[in-house]
Design a protein around this motif. Sequence first.
Motif, PDB file in Angstrom:
ATOM      1  N   ALA A 146       0.802  -1.219   0.000  1.00  0.00           N
ATOM      2  CA  ALA A 146       0.000   0.000   0.000  1.00  0.00           C
ATOM      3  C   ALA A 146       0.840   1.277   0.000  1.00  0.00           C
ATOM      4  CB  ALA A 146      -0.928   0.005   1.218  1.00  0.00           C
ATOM      5  N   LEU A 147       2.090   1.211   0.471  1.00  0.00           N
ATOM      6  CA  LEU A 147       2.909   2.421   0.622  1.00  0.00           C
ATOM      7  C   LEU A 147       3.069   3.233  -0.664  1.00  0.00           C
ATOM      8  CD1 LEU A 147       5.737   1.244   3.069  1.00  0.00           C
ATOM      9  CD2 LEU A 147       3.776   2.722   3.562  1.00  0.00           C
ATOM     10  N   PRO A 148       3.358   2.620  -1.827  1.00  0.00           N
ATOM     11  CA  PRO A 148       3.477   3.431  -3.039  1.00  0.00           C
ATOM     12  C   PRO A 148       2.209   4.193  -3.383  1.00  0.00           C
ATOM     13  CG  PRO A 148       4.406   1.251  -3.395  1.00  0.00           C
ATOM     14  CD  PRO A 148       3.686   1.204  -2.082  1.00  0.00           C
ATOM     15  N   PHE A 149       1.045   3.587  -3.103  1.00  0.00           N
ATOM     16  CA  PHE A 149      -0.214   4.239  -3.440  1.00  0.00           C
ATOM     17  C   PHE A 149      -0.555   5.348  -2.443  1.00  0.00           C
ATOM     18  CE2 PHE A 149      -0.411  -0.138  -5.028  1.00  0.00           C
ATOM     19  CZ  PHE A 149      -0.468   0.146  -6.380  1.00  0.00           C
ATOM     20  N   PHE A 150      -0.174   5.166  -1.176  1.00  0.00           N
ATOM     21  CA  PHE A 150      -0.336   6.250  -0.213  1.00  0.00           C
ATOM     22  C   PHE A 150       0.543   7.433  -0.604  1.00  0.00           C
ATOM     23  CE2 PHE A 150      -1.366   2.972   3.353  1.00  0.00           C
ATOM     24  CZ  PHE A 150      -2.632   2.829   2.825  1.00  0.00           C
ATOM     25  N   ALA A 151       1.788   7.149  -1.024  1.00  0.00           N
ATOM     26  CA  ALA A 151       2.702   8.209  -1.449  1.00  0.00           C
ATOM     27  C   ALA A 151       2.173   8.918  -2.691  1.00  0.00           C
ATOM     28  CB  ALA A 151       4.087   7.637  -1.724  1.00  0.00           C
ATOM     29  N   LEU A 152       1.596   8.150  -3.612  1.00  0.00           N
ATOM     30  CA  LEU A 152       1.035   8.733  -4.829  1.00  0.00           C
ATOM     31  C   LEU A 152      -0.126   9.658  -4.500  1.00  0.00           C
ATOM     32  CD1 LEU A 152       1.361   8.580  -7.922  1.00  0.00           C
ATOM     33  CD2 LEU A 152      -0.342   6.757  -7.924  1.00  0.00           C
ATOM     34  N   THR A 153      -0.927   9.271  -3.523  1.00  0.00           N
ATOM     35  CA  THR A 153      -2.057  10.103  -3.103  1.00  0.00           C
ATOM     36  C   THR A 153      -1.576  11.404  -2.482  1.00  0.00           C
ATOM     37  OG1 THR A 153      -3.407   8.130  -2.699  1.00  0.00           O
ATOM     38  CG2 THR A 153      -4.120  10.172  -1.656  1.00  0.00           C
ATOM     39  N   LEU A 154      -0.524  11.335  -1.693  1.00  0.00           N
ATOM     40  CA  LEU A 154      -0.037  12.516  -0.982  1.00  0.00           C
ATOM     41  C   LEU A 154       0.763  13.458  -1.869  1.00  0.00           C
ATOM     42  CD1 LEU A 154       1.099  10.834   2.360  1.00  0.00           C
ATOM     43  CD2 LEU A 154      -0.931  12.239   2.004  1.00  0.00           C
ATOM     44  N   THR A 155       1.492  12.902  -2.852  1.00  0.00           N
ATOM     45  CA  THR A 155       2.416  13.728  -3.634  1.00  0.00           C
ATOM     46  C   THR A 155       2.018  13.926  -5.092  1.00  0.00           C
ATOM     47  OG1 THR A 155       3.793  11.856  -4.320  1.00  0.00           O
ATOM     48  CG2 THR A 155       4.293  12.873  -2.188  1.00  0.00           C
ATOM     49  N   CYS A 156       1.244  12.984  -5.649  1.00  0.00           N
ATOM     50  CA  CYS A 156       0.917  13.010  -7.087  1.00  0.00           C
ATOM     51  C   CYS A 156       2.176  13.050  -7.939  1.00  0.00           C
ATOM     52  CB  CYS A 156       0.027  14.215  -7.420  1.00  0.00           C
ATOM     53  SG  CYS A 156      -1.680  14.027  -6.885  1.00  0.00           S
ATOM     54  N   ASP A 157       3.237  12.399  -7.484  1.00  0.00           N
ATOM     55  CA  ASP A 157       4.542  12.506  -8.134  1.00  0.00           C
ATOM     56  C   ASP A 157       5.112  11.122  -8.424  1.00  0.00           C
ATOM     57  OD1 ASP A 157       7.092  13.114  -9.003  1.00  0.00           O
ATOM     58  OD2 ASP A 157       7.461  14.610  -7.457  1.00  0.00           O
ATOM     59  N   THR A 158       5.462  10.885  -9.691  1.00  0.00           N
ATOM     60  CA  THR A 158       6.070   9.619 -10.085  1.00  0.00           C
ATOM     61  C   THR A 158       7.398   9.383  -9.378  1.00  0.00           C
ATOM     62  OG1 THR A 158       5.088   9.976 -12.260  1.00  0.00           O
ATOM     63  CG2 THR A 158       6.706   8.221 -12.083  1.00  0.00           C
ATOM     64  N   ALA A 159       8.086  10.463  -9.017  1.00  0.00           N
ATOM     65  CA  ALA A 159       9.393  10.347  -8.378  1.00  0.00           C
ATOM     66  C   ALA A 159       9.315   9.599  -7.056  1.00  0.00           C
ATOM     67  CB  ALA A 159      10.003  11.730  -8.158  1.00  0.00           C
ATOM     68  N   TRP A 160       8.160   9.598  -6.414  1.00  0.00           N
ATOM     69  CA  TRP A 160       7.960   8.831  -5.186  1.00  0.00           C
ATOM     70  C   TRP A 160       7.387   7.447  -5.497  1.00  0.00           C
ATOM     71  CZ3 TRP A 160       9.655   9.855  -0.417  1.00  0.00           C
ATOM     72  CH2 TRP A 160      10.056  11.165  -0.128  1.00  0.00           C
ATOM     73  N   PHE A 161       6.477   7.396  -6.447  1.00  0.00           N
ATOM     74  CA  PHE A 161       5.775   6.148  -6.727  1.00  0.00           C
ATOM     75  C   PHE A 161       6.709   5.067  -7.257  1.00  0.00           C
ATOM     76  CE2 PHE A 161       3.425   3.420  -9.722  1.00  0.00           C
ATOM     77  CZ  PHE A 161       2.489   2.874  -8.848  1.00  0.00           C
ATOM     78  N   VAL A 162       7.579   5.414  -8.199  1.00  0.00           N
ATOM     79  CA  VAL A 162       8.432   4.409  -8.843  1.00  0.00           C
ATOM     80  C   VAL A 162       9.407   3.757  -7.864  1.00  0.00           C
ATOM     81  CG1 VAL A 162      10.197   4.026 -10.596  1.00  0.00           C
ATOM     82  CG2 VAL A 162       8.186   5.387 -11.142  1.00  0.00           C
ATOM     83  N   PRO A 163      10.227   4.529  -7.132  1.00  0.00           N
ATOM     84  CA  PRO A 163      11.168   3.867  -6.212  1.00  0.00           C
ATOM     85  C   PRO A 163      10.466   3.095  -5.092  1.00  0.00           C
ATOM     86  CG  PRO A 163      11.237   6.258  -5.937  1.00  0.00           C
ATOM     87  CD  PRO A 163      10.445   5.991  -7.166  1.00  0.00           C
ATOM     88  N   LEU A 164       9.340   3.611  -4.598  1.00  0.00           N
ATOM     89  CA  LEU A 164       8.613   2.887  -3.549  1.00  0.00           C
ATOM     90  C   LEU A 164       8.004   1.598  -4.097  1.00  0.00           C
ATOM     91  CD1 LEU A 164       6.830   5.769  -1.588  1.00  0.00           C
ATOM     92  CD2 LEU A 164       8.704   4.321  -0.806  1.00  0.00           C
ATOM     93  N   SER A 165       7.585   1.617  -5.361  1.00  0.00           N
ATOM     94  CA  SER A 165       7.063   0.400  -5.982  1.00  0.00           C
ATOM     95  C   SER A 165       8.140  -0.663  -6.094  1.00  0.00           C
ATOM     96  CB  SER A 165       6.497   0.719  -7.373  1.00  0.00           C
ATOM     97  OG  SER A 165       5.372   1.561  -7.294  1.00  0.00           O
ATOM     98  N   VAL A 166       9.361  -0.228  -6.394  1.00  0.00           N
ATOM     99  CA  VAL A 166      10.468  -1.165  -6.493  1.00  0.00           C
ATOM    100  C   VAL A 166      10.850  -1.706  -5.114  1.00  0.00           C
ATOM    101  CG1 VAL A 166      12.918  -1.404  -7.063  1.00  0.00           C
ATOM    102  CG2 VAL A 166      11.394  -0.137  -8.598  1.00  0.00           C
ATOM    103  N   ALA A 167      11.006  -0.795  -4.154  1.00  0.00           N
ATOM    104  CA  ALA A 167      11.497  -1.186  -2.831  1.00  0.00           C
ATOM    105  C   ALA A 167      10.462  -1.963  -2.027  1.00  0.00           C
ATOM    106  CB  ALA A 167      11.926   0.059  -2.051  1.00  0.00           C
ATOM    107  N   PHE A 168       9.195  -1.526  -2.100  1.00  0.00           N
ATOM    108  CA  PHE A 168       8.173  -2.137  -1.248  1.00  0.00           C
ATOM    109  C   PHE A 168       7.153  -2.965  -2.026  1.00  0.00           C
ATOM    110  CE2 PHE A 168       9.661   1.547   1.190  1.00  0.00           C
ATOM    111  CZ  PHE A 168       9.967   0.928   2.389  1.00  0.00           C
ATOM    112  N   GLY A 169       6.765  -2.505  -3.210  1.00  0.00           N
ATOM    113  CA  GLY A 169       5.770  -3.249  -3.979  1.00  0.00           C
ATOM    114  C   GLY A 169       6.259  -4.627  -4.381  1.00  0.00           C
ATOM    115  N   ALA A 170       7.475  -4.694  -4.932  1.00  0.00           N
ATOM    116  CA  ALA A 170       8.042  -5.991  -5.330  1.00  0.00           C
ATOM    117  C   ALA A 170       8.268  -6.884  -4.119  1.00  0.00           C
ATOM    118  CB  ALA A 170       9.354  -5.772  -6.080  1.00  0.00           C
TER     119      ALA A 170
END
Length: 230
Positions: free
Chosen positions: A118-142
């Motif tokens: 859920a962390l990448p999607f929470f970050a996306l909601t708060l920032t609307c920025d790919t710069a947060w979504f992509v690295p968090l998806s790699v680190a936590f989503g995978a």
Amino acid sequence: VSRFLRYGVTGEPARGIVVLFVAVTIFRLATIITVPITPSIMKSRFHHSMCPNITAAHSPVPAAVASGEATSSAGYEVQAAKDSSSGIVGAAVAPAAGYLSDRWGRRPILIASSVAMALPFFALTLTCDTAWFVPLSVAFGASADVAMTVASSAYVADVTPKAERAEKYGAMLLTVTVGVLLGVPLGGHLAHHMEHTDSAVLFRIFAVVAALPIAFTVLFLPESARLEQE
């Protein structure tokens, strides 16, 4: 309180896979529902807000691309780097997830996997920025996807007689099918109606959906009976 932390509202160890099947299905659905919108997110420039309109943050393309004479590679390189990095992270996480599920229990790892997803999607909601979504998806989503698979497989082995395990493992594979059948059309419908109007609302919906596996796992998925006996 300690009993709730160990077993949720059920109050006793698990002896079947029904609740696990539902929990993992919700997890898969929350992951897959974002697939239709992912290409637009990947094409967005880092540190450019995707709210309220994702396309406003897309990388500028040459005139030849705009006229249809060429194809833009914007987003493909980011997606390729994300997928490659996710594979590496997943390979590193898998042994650790197995070790920790034996040491701490299946339930904590399954809960942690839901939170990490859920962390990448929470970050996306708060920032609307790919710069947060992509690295968090790699680190936590995978990591979340791999750890969920490892812990849920161990859970099945814990609560299923040896002669029935192949059948139960097959049933657990259906969680991916159900997630695709429900998540892709639903995500596509949401993306079609909101991508060019108010992407912030779309991201909030994704965040709420991502929170559902956390709530369900914490409340309803108990620790496995066999692990408790050991």
